[in-house]
Write an enzyme that holds these catalytic residues in place. Structure first.
Site, PDB file in Angstrom:
ATOM      1  N   ASP A   1     -21.248   2.554  13.569  1.00 57.72           N
ATOM      2  CA  ASP A   1     -20.421   3.678  13.142  1.00 57.72           C
ATOM      3  C   ASP A   1     -18.945   3.341  13.281  1.00 57.72           C
ATOM      4  O   ASP A   1     -18.441   3.202  14.391  1.00 57.72           O
ATOM      5  CB  ASP A   1     -20.774   4.911  13.983  1.00 57.72           C
TER       6      ASP A   1
ATOM      7  N   ASP B   1     -15.906   5.170   5.126  1.00 59.76           N
ATOM      8  CA  ASP B   1     -16.911   5.625   6.091  1.00 59.76           C
ATOM      9  C   ASP B   1     -18.305   5.148   5.743  1.00 59.76           C
ATOM     10  O   ASP B   1     -18.961   5.695   4.865  1.00 59.76           O
ATOM     11  CB  ASP B   1     -16.888   7.154   6.155  1.00 59.76           C
TER      12      ASP B   1
END
Ligand code: NAG
Ligand code: NAG
Ligand code: NAG
Ligand code: NAG
Ligand code: NAG
Length: 473
Positions: free
Chosen positions: A85, A278
């Site tokens: 992440d 992202d």
């Protein structure tokens, strides 16, 4: 056309079993590389929506995983799989005795757990680990340190969290800026070296910089290279852009989109729009007006229930590209990267009412939320995240490349090999207000963070161009 299983329970699908790629430390460059693996998102819209809302509790059995890596923790080593992440900055793992992991459905079994008391190298740090993600999931418990190995390398005394209380069956490897560690944002303590920072401190790599190659959606594997770039994984040259600071602080991977073209059609020109890179977001989210123009061009039909649009699957064969310009370079995304095939659990494909096969379109309206370049964009780009110099280098991806030429990223400015700094890059003037400094709020996954009811806005906006799409499953 890409295949994404939809409504199908795909919790245990592991598509490939690639060995890790390891660079020799002694004679070769100081680079640590490892394979990433993707589990198809069961329902990407649903997943993104949960991620964007901040209110809903994730259904764990249906937890749709994106890219993950293998690691081991403790002595003797325990295997864990971790989500990568870029939108958060803490590593945390589950522990076998938590209420979650003890559940009958064994939600932690797949990704593995770590038991502090069974590790001879465990050291307690404090009981103030507490992370919450925008999707409503989270974990809390202790901060500890222990040995963590991955990609053939070992880090001793790496600080991480243990989720004595957890809502997520798989641990997370946050590799963002250390200012976003929850120890800083929530506990008001100084930053600690998280995994990429500790790799620098321990001399495994020279700079806090890493490259992500997600590869083709159908391929399901990619890789992450800490401290290096692989020049065989992109086309042409890497071009370097500044990361956009927020209130003077570098906290998220925001860069400036200056133009968006669909074929010869201008969707947005003279833009200075902040967009977030992202990997944790399946779809790409852009301002509603731009999305509306795109939908009109491609004949997409918006479904307000899903907050996303459908197109005839045949659009995947259209040779028009969606071209994203960031001052320079331009990344062209093929239509077949934007047309996602949906398959129900019974193996059926949805159709429009007239019988034409319906596919999910990879771009959705951002509403009042952050503009996000998610996986439908990122698979077409090779991206170097250089946290030391607050820069992003990118180039068009070379899909399915099987060759490698790994080069080390050195220390200091201009050390990404083969990368050229873009002259006079445009600074963002729009799209920044919707984002927040995650560190100050102690939230992970800043990625798609928004403090307004995003879906409400999307739904309200949606009715403006809702065509009453009806899908038949
Ligand atoms: C992780 O480990 C599992 C089990 O050994 C293996 O099947 C899988 O391919 C590995 N994934 C990666 C990305 O190395
Ligand atoms: C670890 O062991 C200590 C001492 O035996 C015990 O007090 C503690 O509760 C144990 N911790 C966990 C998480 O099991
Ligand atoms: C973690 O933080 C959340 C939100 O601030 C809070 O509701 C929760 O009680 C905290 N958990 C622990 C164990 O402190
Ligand atoms: C990459 O390989 C996969 C199969 O592994 C294939 O389905 C896909 O079409 C390839 N992509 C490109 C762009 O060649
Ligand atoms: C491809 O898509 C573009 C944009 O939707 C459209 O203008 C064009 O006519 C399409 N081409 C074909 C061959 O269908």
């Amino acid at each position: 056309m890409k295949t994404t299983s939809f409504l199908a329970v795909a919790a245990s699908i592991i598509v490939s079993a690639e060995a890790l790629v390891l660079q020799q430390k002694q004679n070769g460059p100081r680079v640590v590389g490892l394979e990433t693996e993707r589990r198809p998102a069961v329902n990407p819209i649903h997943r993104d929506r949960l991620r964007r809302r901040g209110t809903v509790v994730v259904n764990l059995d249906n937890e749709e995983t994106l890219y993950f890596i293998n690691a081991t923790v403790g002595t003797p080593p325990r295997s864990v799989r971790l989500h990568i992440d870029t939108g958060s900055s803490d590593l945390w793992v589950n522990t076998p005795g938590s209420q979650l992991c003890l559940q009958q459905s064994k939600p932690c079994q797949y990704a593995g757990t770590y038991s502090a008391n069974s590790s001879s190298t465990y050291e307690y740090i404090g009981s103030y680990f507490n992370i919450s993600y925008v999707d409503g999931s989270g974990a809390s418990g202790d901060y500890v340190s222990d040995t963590v190995s991955f990609g053939g390398q070992k880090l001793d005394r790496l600080q991480f969290g243990i989720g004595y209380s957890s809502t997520n069956g798989q641990g997370i490897l946050g590799i963002g800026y250390t200012i976003n560690e929850v120890q800083v944002g929530r506990a008001g303590k100084p930053a600690y070296p998280n995994l990429p920072a500790k790799m620098v401190d321990d001399g495994l790599i020279q700079s806090n910089a890493y490259s992500l190659w997600l590869n083709d959606l159908d391929a399901n594997t990619g890789n992450i290279l800490f401290g290096g770039v692989d020049s065989e994984k992109y086309i042409g040259d890497l071009e370097t852009l500044p990361i956009q600071a927020e209130r003077g602080v570098f906290a998220e991977f925001l860069i400036t989109l200056t133009r968006l073209q669909l074929g010869t059609q201008n969707i947005g020109g003279d833009l200075a729009l902040a967009v977030l890179l992202d990997t944790g977001s399946s779809l790409t989210y852009l301002p509603d007006t731009m999305v509306q123009a795109i939908y009109t061009q491609v004949g997409a039909q918006f479904d307000s229930d899903q907050g996303a649009a459908y197109v005839p699957c045949s659009l995947a064969r259209n040779k028009t590209t969606m071209d994203f310009t960031f001052s320079s370079p331009t990344i062209s995304v093929d239509m077949n990267e934007l047309v996602l095939d949906l398959v129900t659990s019974s193996g059926k494909r949805p159709t429009f009412q007239n019988g034409v096969p319906a596919c999910l379109f990879g771009i959705a309206p951002a509403g009042s939320g952050t503009n996000v370049l998610g996986d439908t964009f990122l698979r077409s780009a090779y991206v170097v995240y250089d946290l030391d110099n607050n820069q992003i280098s990118l180039a068009p991806t070379k899909f399915n490349s099987t060759t490698t030429n790994v080069k080390e990223i050195g220390r200091g400015a201009g050390s990404v090999p083969g990368a050229t700094v873009v002259a006079n890059p445009v600074a963002a003037t729009a799209g920044i207000s919707g984002t927040s400094l995650m560190g100050s709020l102690g939230l992970g996954n800043s990625a798609t963070q928004s403090f307004t009811p995003v879906m409400g806005v999307i739904l309200a906006t949606a009715t403006a161009f809702l065509t009453g799409v009806m899908l038949v499953f």
